[in-house]
Design a protein around this motif. Structure first.
Motif, PDB file in Angstrom:
ATOM      1  N   SER A   5       0.822  -1.199   0.000  1.00 53.59           N
ATOM      2  CA  SER A   5       0.000   0.000   0.000  1.00 53.59           C
ATOM      3  C   SER A   5       0.867   1.266   0.000  1.00 53.59           C
ATOM      4  O   SER A   5       0.558   2.233  -0.678  1.00 53.59           O
ATOM      5  N   LEU A   6       1.969   1.232   0.755  1.00 53.53           N
ATOM      6  CA  LEU A   6       2.862   2.383   0.802  1.00 53.53           C
ATOM      7  C   LEU A   6       3.481   2.644  -0.566  1.00 53.53           C
ATOM      8  O   LEU A   6       3.537   3.776  -1.024  1.00 53.53           O
ATOM      9  N   SER A   7       3.926   1.588  -1.249  1.00 58.36           N
ATOM     10  CA  SER A   7       4.503   1.735  -2.589  1.00 58.36           C
ATOM     11  C   SER A   7       3.467   2.276  -3.561  1.00 58.36           C
ATOM     12  O   SER A   7       3.760   3.140  -4.387  1.00 58.36           O
ATOM     13  N   THR A   8       2.259   1.773  -3.473  1.00 57.96           N
ATOM     14  CA  THR A   8       1.185   2.219  -4.352  1.00 57.96           C
ATOM     15  C   THR A   8       0.879   3.695  -4.121  1.00 57.96           C
ATOM     16  O   THR A   8       0.748   4.467  -5.073  1.00 57.96           O
ATOM     17  N   GLU A   9       0.783   4.093  -2.863  1.00 64.44           N
ATOM     18  CA  GLU A   9       0.508   5.497  -2.545  1.00 64.44           C
ATOM     19  C   GLU A   9       1.663   6.398  -2.965  1.00 64.44           C
ATOM     20  O   GLU A   9       1.449   7.525  -3.416  1.00 64.44           O
ATOM     21  N   LEU A  10       2.893   5.910  -2.844  1.00 67.10           N
ATOM     22  CA  LEU A  10       4.061   6.685  -3.257  1.00 67.10           C
ATOM     23  C   LEU A  10       4.042   6.918  -4.768  1.00 67.10           C
ATOM     24  O   LEU A  10       4.269   8.035  -5.240  1.00 67.10           O
ATOM     25  N   ILE A  11       3.749   5.877  -5.524  1.00 64.49           N
ATOM     26  CA  ILE A  11       3.644   6.014  -6.977  1.00 64.49           C
ATOM     27  C   ILE A  11       2.533   6.998  -7.332  1.00 64.49           C
ATOM     28  O   ILE A  11       2.706   7.879  -8.178  1.00 64.49           O
ATOM     29  N   GLY A  12       1.408   6.860  -6.677  1.00 62.25           N
ATOM     30  CA  GLY A  12       0.296   7.791  -6.913  1.00 62.25           C
ATOM     31  C   GLY A  12       0.669   9.218  -6.552  1.00 62.25           C
ATOM     32  O   GLY A  12       0.318  10.155  -7.260  1.00 62.25           O
ATOM     33  N   GLY A  13       1.386   9.381  -5.465  1.00 60.18           N
ATOM     34  CA  GLY A  13       1.801  10.726  -5.035  1.00 60.18           C
ATOM     35  C   GLY A  13       2.773  11.372  -6.008  1.00 60.18           C
ATOM     36  O   GLY A  13       2.644  12.555  -6.339  1.00 60.18           O
ATOM     37  N   VAL A  14       3.741  10.596  -6.504  1.00 62.69           N
ATOM     38  CA  VAL A  14       4.700  11.132  -7.473  1.00 62.69           C
ATOM     39  C   VAL A  14       3.997  11.461  -8.787  1.00 62.69           C
ATOM     40  O   VAL A  14       4.232  12.514  -9.389  1.00 62.69           O
ATOM     41  N   ALA A  15       3.126  10.577  -9.240  1.00 66.63           N
ATOM     42  CA  ALA A  15       2.362  10.835 -10.462  1.00 66.63           C
ATOM     43  C   ALA A  15       1.514  12.093 -10.306  1.00 66.63           C
ATOM     44  O   ALA A  15       1.452  12.938 -11.208  1.00 66.63           O
ATOM     45  N   ALA A  16       0.874  12.230  -9.166  1.00 66.42           N
ATOM     46  CA  ALA A  16       0.046  13.405  -8.899  1.00 66.42           C
ATOM     47  C   ALA A  16       0.880  14.681  -8.911  1.00 66.42           C
ATOM     48  O   ALA A  16       0.474  15.699  -9.484  1.00 66.42           O
ATOM     49  N   LEU A  17       2.041  14.630  -8.290  1.00 69.01           N
ATOM     50  CA  LEU A  17       2.921  15.798  -8.243  1.00 69.01           C
ATOM     51  C   LEU A  17       3.346  16.222  -9.648  1.00 69.01           C
ATOM     52  O   LEU A  17       3.273  17.401  -9.999  1.00 69.01           O
ATOM     53  N   LEU A  18       3.772  15.263 -10.444  1.00 67.19           N
ATOM     54  CA  LEU A  18       4.246  15.582 -11.794  1.00 67.19           C
ATOM     55  C   LEU A  18       3.138  16.119 -12.693  1.00 67.19           C
ATOM     56  O   LEU A  18       3.329  17.109 -13.404  1.00 67.19           O
ATOM     57  N   THR A  19       1.973  15.473 -12.675  1.00 70.72           N
ATOM     58  CA  THR A  19       0.893  15.919 -13.558  1.00 70.72           C
ATOM     59  C   THR A  19       0.258  17.211 -13.080  1.00 70.72           C
ATOM     60  O   THR A  19      -0.356  17.934 -13.872  1.00 70.72           O
ATOM     61  N   THR A  20       0.403  17.523 -11.823  1.00 71.79           N
ATOM     62  CA  THR A  20      -0.122  18.785 -11.299  1.00 71.79           C
ATOM     63  C   THR A  20       0.836  19.927 -11.590  1.00 71.79           C
ATOM     64  O   THR A  20       0.428  20.984 -12.073  1.00 71.79           O
ATOM     65  N   LEU A  21       2.102  19.719 -11.310  1.00 77.66           N
ATOM     66  CA  LEU A  21       3.085  20.794 -11.497  1.00 77.66           C
ATOM     67  C   LEU A  21       3.321  21.139 -12.962  1.00 77.66           C
ATOM     68  O   LEU A  21       3.856  22.213 -13.259  1.00 77.66           O
ATOM     69  N   CYS A  22       2.914  20.283 -13.888  1.00 73.60           N
ATOM     70  CA  CYS A  22       3.117  20.576 -15.303  1.00 73.60           C
ATOM     71  C   CYS A  22       2.340  21.823 -15.732  1.00 73.60           C
ATOM     72  O   CYS A  22       2.682  22.449 -16.734  1.00 73.60           O
TER      73      CYS A  22
END
Length: 88
Positions: A5-22
């Motif tokens: 679950s931690l790995s999944t949330e980390l991947i989701g968090g990084v994806a969210a950060l990148l697609t938001t900051l774009c």
């Protein structure tokens, strides 16, 4: 088997950060140049509506990465849309 679950949330968090900051460079460029003529108002409105629905979905499933990414993206898109309406 899917990762922890931690790995999944980390991947989701990084994806969210990148697609938001774009969206930040676009907003900053508009603020700097005051040029929005080449931006499609209809495309940005449709995208903002989709992001708003993703935000609702995130709330319904209780996913913090989905909620945060879409909330911040919606704020940035609202800023870009308001600049589009202001500068044409």
């Amino acid at each position: 088997m899917v990762g922890s679950s931690l790995s999944t949330e980390l991947i989701g968090g990084v994806a969210a950060l990148l697609t938001t900051l774009c969206w930040l460079p676009q907003a900053l460029k508009i603020l700097r140049t005051r040029e929005t003529r080449d931006l499609s108002l209809l495309a940005y409105l449709a995208f903002a509506a989709g992001v708003a629905l993703w935000l609702v979905y995130g709330v319904l499933i209780g996913s913090i990465p989905v909620i945060m990414a879409n909330a911040v993206t919606l704020v940035l898109l609202a800023g870009i849309l308001s600049l589009k309406l202001r500068y044409g």
